[in-house]
Design an enzyme around this catalytic site. Structure first.
Site, PDB file in Angstrom:
ATOM      1  N   CYS A 192     -13.942  24.875   9.335  1.00  0.00           N
ATOM      2  CA  CYS A 192     -12.947  25.944   9.263  1.00  0.00           C
ATOM      3  C   CYS A 192     -11.639  25.387   9.812  1.00  0.00           C
ATOM      4  O   CYS A 192     -11.584  24.966  10.975  1.00  0.00           O
ATOM      5  CB  CYS A 192     -13.428  27.127  10.106  1.00  0.00           C
ATOM      6  SG  CYS A 192     -12.258  28.484  10.229  1.00  0.00           S
TER       7      CYS A 192
ATOM      8  N   CYS B 219      -7.709  25.621   3.676  1.00  0.00           N
ATOM      9  CA  CYS B 219      -8.714  26.594   4.129  1.00  0.00           C
ATOM     10  C   CYS B 219      -9.966  26.313   3.326  1.00  0.00           C
ATOM     11  O   CYS B 219      -9.890  26.134   2.093  1.00  0.00           O
ATOM     12  CB  CYS B 219      -8.215  28.016   3.872  1.00  0.00           C
ATOM     13  SG  CYS B 219      -9.470  29.289   4.085  1.00  0.00           S
TER      14      CYS B 219
HETATM   15  N1  DGL Z   1     -12.511  28.930   6.028  1.00  0.00           N
HETATM   16  C1  DGL Z   1     -11.570  29.269   7.049  1.00  0.00           C
HETATM   17  C2  DGL Z   1     -10.504  28.170   7.163  1.00  0.00           C
HETATM   18  O1  DGL Z   1     -10.734  27.070   6.718  1.00  0.00           O
HETATM   19  C3  DGL Z   1     -11.057  30.658   6.811  1.00  0.00           C
HETATM   20  C4  DGL Z   1     -10.376  31.242   7.972  1.00  0.00           C
HETATM   21  C5  DGL Z   1     -10.434  32.719   8.014  1.00  0.00           C
HETATM   22  O2  DGL Z   1     -11.517  33.260   8.233  1.00  0.00           O
HETATM   23  O3  DGL Z   1      -9.364  33.341   7.874  1.00  0.00           O
HETATM   24  O4  DGL Z   1      -9.464  28.361   7.741  1.00  0.00           O
END
Ligand code: DGL
Length: 291
Positions: free
Chosen positions: A90, A200
Site C-alpha cells: 500500500c 496506488c
Molecule cells: N492500495 C492503497 C495504496 O496503494 C490504497 C490506499 C487507500 O486505501 O486509500 O495507496
C-alpha cells in the site's frame, strides 16, 4: 510503485527464521492483490498470507496516526501468524508508516512507492502524470522522490478520489467510473503527458479502463514486479527464501470486512478462486494517540 527495503534487518528472538514460514502481504483493501499477483509470479514457492483491511479502506483519506496504527496492528498480527517477511502493499501506508514499522518489526520489510524514477527514465515528452491517494501525494516521502528523481520532468499529480472505493466494490468499468477516470486523465493528456505512474496498488485493476480512455498515449508505470523482485532479494540476503523444490501452496486470504468483494475481484481479475477468512484486528489506539 517501487520497492522500499529495510536495511539489513536481523530477526529478533521472537521472529521466525524458517525459510518455510509464510510471507505476510497487506493493504488497506484489495489493491495489494496486484502486488500478490506479482509475488506469486516471481516467487511461486513462497507461502503467502494476505490481509485486506477493507473494513477501514480507503486509508487515503485518513489521518496519519490512524494509518500508522492500522499498519502496526496488522504487521504485528502477521508476525504472530509466523510471517518471516512483510510486504506493505500500500503506497499510502508505506508513505506514512514504513519508518515506524521498520523500527518495531524485526523481519525483512518491503514497501511500495510511486515509480517516479522509472517514469522519469522513460518519458519522452518529459511530462508525467501521477495518480495516487491524497495522503501519498502530500507525504514527505513522495516529495523527496520528486526532488531526487524528477529531473527535468514535469509531474502532473492527481489525487484519485473515488477510485479505491470503486475497486473495493469491484467496479472497474461502469460509466460513472469511466467518467471519473477520464476527468483525472484528460488534464494530464492535455498537458502532454506520455507516461502515467500508478501510485496506488488498487489502480492496476483499472488498467483496461485507462487504456480505453487513453489508448496507447500513456505508458503505464506499475512497479509491482519490482516490489516482488525486491522481496526476492531480501529473502535471499536473509537466507529465508523457500527452496524451489518446495511445493506451491495456495495463499491464505483474510479480510477485516466480509471478504465478498475480495473473492469476486480475485475470481474476475486474477482468476484465483479463493475463500476469504474474516479477521478482527483491533487498532492499537494507545500508540496511535501518541503519534
Ligand atoms: N492500495 C492503497 C495504496 O496503494 C490504497 C490506499 C487507500 O486505501 O486509500 O495507496
Amino acid at each position: 510503485m517501487s520497492a522500499v527495503a529495510a536495511p539489513s534487518l536481523q530477526p529478533n528472538a521472537g521472529a521466525p527464521s524458517d525459510a518455510s514460514a509464510p510471507v505476510g502481504i497487506f493493504d488497506s483493501g484489495l489493491g495489494g492483490l496486484s502486488v500478490l499477483r506479482a509475488v506469486r509470479a516471481v516467487l511461486p514457492h513462497e507461502r503467502l498470507i494476505y490481509v485486506a483491511d477493507s473494513l477501514h479502506a480507503p486509508y487515503g483519506e485518513r489521518d496519519d496516526a490512524f494509518i500508522v496504527g492500522r499498519t502496526m496492528a496488522i504487521g504485528e498480527w502477521l508476525v504472530a501468524q509466523g510471517a518471516k517477511a512483510l510486504v506493505v502493499a500500500c503506497n499510502t501506508a508505506t508513505a506514512q508508516s514504513i519508518a515506524h514499522v521498520r523500527e518495531r518489526l524485526a523481519i525483512p520489510l518491503v514497501g511500495v512507492e510511486p515509480g517516479v524514477k522509472p517514469a522519469a527514465a522513460v518519458s519522452k515528452s518529459r511530462v508525467v502524470g501521477v495518480l495516487a491517494t491524497q495522503v501519498t501525494l502530500r507525504s514527505a516521502r513522495f516529495q523527496s522522490l520528486l526532488d531526487r528523481y524528477a529531473g527535468d520532468c514535469r509531474f502532473v499529480c492527481q489525487p484519485g478520489h473515488g477510485l479505491v472505493q470503486a475497486v473495493e466494490r469491484c467496479d472497474t468499468s461502469s460509466p460513472e467510473l469511466m467518467a471519473l477516470l477520464e476527468s483525472y486523465l484528460k488534464p494530464m493528456l492535455d498537458a502532454g503527458a506520455d507516461t502515467l505512474v500508478l501510485g496506488c496498488t488498487h489502480y492496476p485493476f483499472l488498467d483496461r479502463a485507462i487504456r480505453d480512455i487513453a489508448g496507447e498515449r500513456l505508458h503505464i508505470v506499475d512497479t509491482s514486479v519490482a516490489v516482488a523482485r525486491q522481496l526476492e532479494r531480501l529473502l535471499g540476503a536473509s537466507a529465508l527464501k523457500n527452496p524451489d523444490a518446495s511445493p506451491a501452496v495456495a495463499p491464505r486470504f483474510f479480510s477485516t470486512a466480509d471478504g465478498e468483494s475480495q473473492r469476486q475481484l480475485a475470481a474476475s481479475l486474477l482468476r484465483i478462486e479463493m475463500s476469504v477468512e474474516h479477521v478482527d484486528i483491533p487498532a492499537r489506539s494507545a500508540e496511535s494517540r501518541t503519534l
